[in-house]
Write a protein that holds these residues in place. Structure first.
Motif, PDB file in Angstrom:
ATOM      1  N   ASN A 109      31.677  73.119  75.689  1.00 37.67           N
ATOM      2  CA  ASN A 109      31.338  71.789  76.198  1.00 37.67           C
ATOM      3  C   ASN A 109      32.314  71.329  77.272  1.00 37.67           C
ATOM      4  OD1 ASN A 109      29.001  70.221  74.572  1.00 37.67           O
ATOM      5  ND2 ASN A 109      29.981  71.724  73.234  1.00 37.67           N
ATOM      6  N   MET A 110      33.589  71.712  77.144  1.00 44.69           N
ATOM      7  CA  MET A 110      34.560  71.391  78.186  1.00 44.69           C
ATOM      8  C   MET A 110      34.245  72.129  79.477  1.00 44.69           C
ATOM      9  SD  MET A 110      38.162  71.302  76.057  1.00 44.69           S
ATOM     10  CE  MET A 110      39.093  71.284  77.599  1.00 44.69           C
ATOM     11  N   HIS A 112      31.369  73.252  80.373  1.00 45.93           N
ATOM     12  CA  HIS A 112      30.136  72.687  80.928  1.00 45.93           C
ATOM     13  C   HIS A 112      30.422  71.373  81.663  1.00 45.93           C
ATOM     14  CE1 HIS A 112      25.958  71.560  81.328  1.00 45.93           C
ATOM     15  NE2 HIS A 112      26.183  70.421  80.703  1.00 45.93           N
ATOM     16  N   TYR A 113      31.367  70.598  81.128  1.00 45.79           N
ATOM     17  CA  TYR A 113      31.737  69.331  81.774  1.00 45.79           C
ATOM     18  C   TYR A 113      32.414  69.608  83.119  1.00 45.79           C
ATOM     19  CZ  TYR A 113      34.058  64.853  82.590  1.00 45.79           C
ATOM     20  OH  TYR A 113      34.496  63.677  83.148  1.00 45.79           O
ATOM     21  N   ILE A 114      33.255  70.648  83.148  1.00 42.97           N
ATOM     22  CA  ILE A 114      33.955  71.005  84.399  1.00 42.97           C
ATOM     23  C   ILE A 114      32.995  71.679  85.378  1.00 42.97           C
ATOM     24  CG2 ILE A 114      35.796  72.436  85.387  1.00 42.97           C
ATOM     25  CD1 ILE A 114      37.276  72.095  82.692  1.00 42.97           C
ATOM     26  N   ASN A 115      32.176  72.568  84.836  1.00 43.04           N
ATOM     27  CA  ASN A 115      31.234  73.335  85.658  1.00 43.04           C
ATOM     28  C   ASN A 115      29.877  73.308  84.970  1.00 43.04           C
ATOM     29  OD1 ASN A 115      29.781  75.147  87.202  1.00 43.04           O
ATOM     30  ND2 ASN A 115      30.921  76.951  86.507  1.00 43.04           N
ATOM     31  N   SER A 116      28.955  72.507  85.470  1.00 43.11           N
ATOM     32  CA  SER A 116      27.653  72.310  84.821  1.00 43.11           C
ATOM     33  C   SER A 116      26.833  73.595  84.754  1.00 43.11           C
ATOM     34  CB  SER A 116      26.852  71.232  85.552  1.00 43.11           C
ATOM     35  OG  SER A 116      26.636  71.599  86.907  1.00 43.11           O
ATOM     36  N   SER A 123      23.847  76.845  74.061  1.00 43.37           N
ATOM     37  CA  SER A 123      23.267  75.996  75.103  1.00 43.37           C
ATOM     38  C   SER A 123      22.161  76.705  75.873  1.00 43.37           C
ATOM     39  CB  SER A 123      24.355  75.539  76.078  1.00 43.37           C
ATOM     40  OG  SER A 123      24.829  76.625  76.859  1.00 43.37           O
ATOM     41  N   TYR A 128      22.917  71.291  75.407  1.00 46.05           N
ATOM     42  CA  TYR A 128      24.214  70.740  75.018  1.00 46.05           C
ATOM     43  C   TYR A 128      24.098  69.397  74.291  1.00 46.05           C
ATOM     44  CZ  TYR A 128      26.750  74.150  77.885  1.00 46.05           C
ATOM     45  OH  TYR A 128      27.285  75.305  78.392  1.00 46.05           O
TER      46      TYR A 128
END
Length: 240
Positions: A109-110, A112-116, A123, A128
């Motif tokens: 999840n981190m 994904h937050y930094i790089n979608s 996922s 997510y």
């Protein structure tokens, strides 16, 4: 119960340090490879990775194999029953799987937050939106993989290498038979019904919605079957 508690603590605490060693090696390797590729290409715009959980699956699979070979003889020689050894081993699998599933869920999840564009195993199938189900699904997947290879190594130890090879050949033959049935025997309607059932078991409903409970229940049933099989064999396992 005191002996059971002590063996569970031993199994879990012994494995705890290896979890952090695994992640240290994994993230350092990913970091060095990403930096190396970026330096060669001259930019870091499209540098990245996906599905880091596959590394965890490989690691817990190794633990599933070592769960028998490393500790069984030592524990049985020190007076622990096969029942206690089995419970302690499954407890270790659950402890390791739960811890690593939590770390993998948080990291995914981190990232994904930094790089979608980052994709994790969960996922890529379910998105997510539900972090808890992400952790629970990964936890059961890791336990299932541990338990599967644990059962395999118990069978090999019980029946011997020669018979195990024959069983492997038979299993391979069954897979080929199933493939042949799908290709040459089953009608398109039957295949469609089977695929529809499989998709629903995985949580993908016919109306386009996702049921997050079904894949968890499927993995739970699978883990239970593997655990029952493993306990049945370990009860009759002797020292080699």
């Amino acid at each position: 119960m005191k002996k059971l508690k002590s063996i569970i603590q031993y199994e879990c605490m012994t494995s705890f340090k290896y979890i952090w060693m695994f992640y240290a090696i994994q993230y350092l390797s990913v970091g060095f490879i990403s930096i190396g590729i970026g330096l060669v290409l001259g930019n870091f715009d499209d540098i990245g990775t996906n599905f880091l959980e596959i590394n965890t699956l490989i690691y817990v699979g190794i633990l599933g194999v070592l769960g028998f070979h490393d500790d069984f003889k030592m524990l049985i020689q020190n007076g622990f029953t096969r029942k206690y050894i089995f419970i302690a081993t499954i407890s270790m699998f659950c402890f390791i799987s739960g811890t690593m599933a939590f770390i993998d869920t948080v990291v995914a999840n981190m990232l994904h937050y930094i790089n979608s564009g980052y994709l994790s195993l969960y996922s890529s199938l379910y998105g997510y939106e539900n972090i808890f189900m992400n952790w629970l699904w990964l936890f059961l997947l890791y336990v299932a993989f541990c338990s599967l290879l644990y059962l395999v190594i118990l069978v090999i130890n019980k029946v011997g290498k020669v018979i195990s090879i024959y069983l492997g050949v038979i299993f391979g033959g069954i897979i080929l038979l199933v493939v042949a049935l799908f290709r040459y025997v089953f009608t398109a309607e039957v295949i469609s019904d089977i695929l529809k059932l499989f998709m629903e078991v995985m949580g993908f409903m016919a109306n386009g919605t996702i049921n997050y409970i079904f894949p968890v229940l499927t993995l739970l049933v699978f883990v239970t079957i593997l655990a029952v099989g493993s306990y049945t064999i370990i009860r009759r396992t002797e020292l080699g």
